[in-house]
Design an enzyme around this catalytic site. Structure first.
Site, PDB file in Angstrom:
ATOM      1  N   GLU A  30     -42.291 -36.654 -15.513  1.00 32.69           N
ATOM      2  CA  GLU A  30     -41.037 -36.268 -15.873  1.00 32.69           C
ATOM      3  C   GLU A  30     -40.866 -35.369 -16.917  1.00 32.69           C
ATOM      4  O   GLU A  30     -41.116 -35.778 -18.248  1.00 32.69           O
ATOM      5  CB  GLU A  30     -39.823 -37.543 -15.816  1.00 32.69           C
ATOM      6  CG  GLU A  30     -39.775 -38.404 -14.931  1.00 32.69           C
ATOM      7  CD  GLU A  30     -39.218 -39.697 -15.142  1.00 32.69           C
ATOM      8  OE1 GLU A  30     -38.285 -39.900 -16.185  1.00 32.69           O
ATOM      9  OE2 GLU A  30     -39.291 -40.659 -14.475  1.00 32.69           O
ATOM     10  N   ASP A  66     -30.003 -40.305 -24.808  1.00 29.09           N
ATOM     11  CA  ASP A  66     -31.540 -40.410 -25.517  1.00 29.09           C
ATOM     12  C   ASP A  66     -31.286 -40.906 -27.026  1.00 29.09           C
ATOM     13  O   ASP A  66     -30.428 -40.562 -27.949  1.00 29.09           O
ATOM     14  CB  ASP A  66     -32.135 -38.981 -25.555  1.00 29.09           C
ATOM     15  CG  ASP A  66     -32.500 -38.499 -24.218  1.00 29.09           C
ATOM     16  OD1 ASP A  66     -32.875 -39.442 -23.644  1.00 29.09           O
ATOM     17  OD2 ASP A  66     -32.289 -37.059 -24.063  1.00 29.09           O
TER      18      ASP A  66
END
EC number: 4.2.1.20
Length: 255
Positions: free
Chosen positions: A45, A56
């Protein structure tokens, strides 16, 4: 057959690796891919850096900020990937936020993914119903799978709907938190993995968020088709030394 489908048909205990395009240096995107394939990663990815990455943790946030400072953009990334299929055979997925893709143009994005050999995309903040109503037909036309995330809080009906309407894999977020390497898996997480595995979904499932070492990789593979490692790998890329050797050692240490 789609490379993602072929992978899950041919292999078990898939190891998917996430890293940020353009980090640590702008030109590192493809060399990292080549090193990962050589080391034995099954799927990759590639993160599209974004200025406000809501899901994140600090490690990936830092890599994204550095990548943006290096000059990474979708235009640059697609340019870097133009010849990638002459070098890399494993499935490739782009992961990012819908703002960046929307600005680039949904159709243009899907078309470029198809042209360079990207097999799927993960856009965590793309509402599923908006995808079905407005974008699914476009991505389907270009043969690009959309992968959606589920969490321990996702209702069973929604999990089944995502499974019915997509054709890549299900991204099982291990806990309702941001990305980041964590030690050990809780009883609640294991119960969630078991609950989803009992649904007998059509699509394979990979578990991500908090998977960082061989022990957590092996444990999650008992409940799903494999695991995704992100922050621990991104942290490794930021360390000094021979990056190719570091990558080889890291992957061999997991598998």
């Amino acid at each position: 057959m789609n490379r993602i489908k072929q992978l899950f048909q041919d292999k078990k205990d898939i190891l998917s690796i996430y890293y940020t395009a353009g980090y640590p240096q702008l030109g590192d995107t493809v060399p990292i891919l080549e090193s990962l394939e050589e080391a034995g990663a099954d799927l990759v990815e590639i993160g599209i850096p974004f200025s406000d990455p809501l899901a994140d943790g600090p490690t990936i946030q830092h890599s994204g900020q550095r990548a943006l400072e290096n000059g990474m953009s979708l235009q640059v990334l697609f340019k870097q990937l133009e010849d990638v299929r002459t070098k890399v055979k494993m499935p490739l997925v782009l992961m990012g936020y819908i703002n960046t893709v929307y600005k680039f143009g949904i159709e243009n994005f899907a078309k470029r993914c198809s042209e360079v050999g990207v097999d799927g995309v993960i856009l965590p903040d793309l509402p599923f119903q908006v995808y079905l109503d407005e974008y699914k037909e476009t991505f389907d036309r270009y043969g690009v799978s959309n992968v959606f995330l589920i969490t321990p809080q996702t209702p069973e009906e929604r999990i089944k709907l995502i499974d019915e309407k997509t054709n890549g894999f299900i991204y099982m977020v291990s806990s309702a938190s941001v990305t980041g390497a964590k030690k050990g898996l809780s009883d609640q997480q294991l119960a969630y993995f078991e609950r989803v595995s009992k649904l007998k979904l059509t699509n394979p499932a990979l578990i991500g968020f908090g998977i960082s070492d061989r022990a957590s990789y092996i444990e999650t593979c008992k409940y799903a088709d494999g695991a995704i490692i992100g922050s621990a790998f991104v942290k490794l890329l930021g360390e000094a030394g021979d990056m190719h050797a570091h990558i080889k050692s890291f992957i061999q240490g997991i598998k």
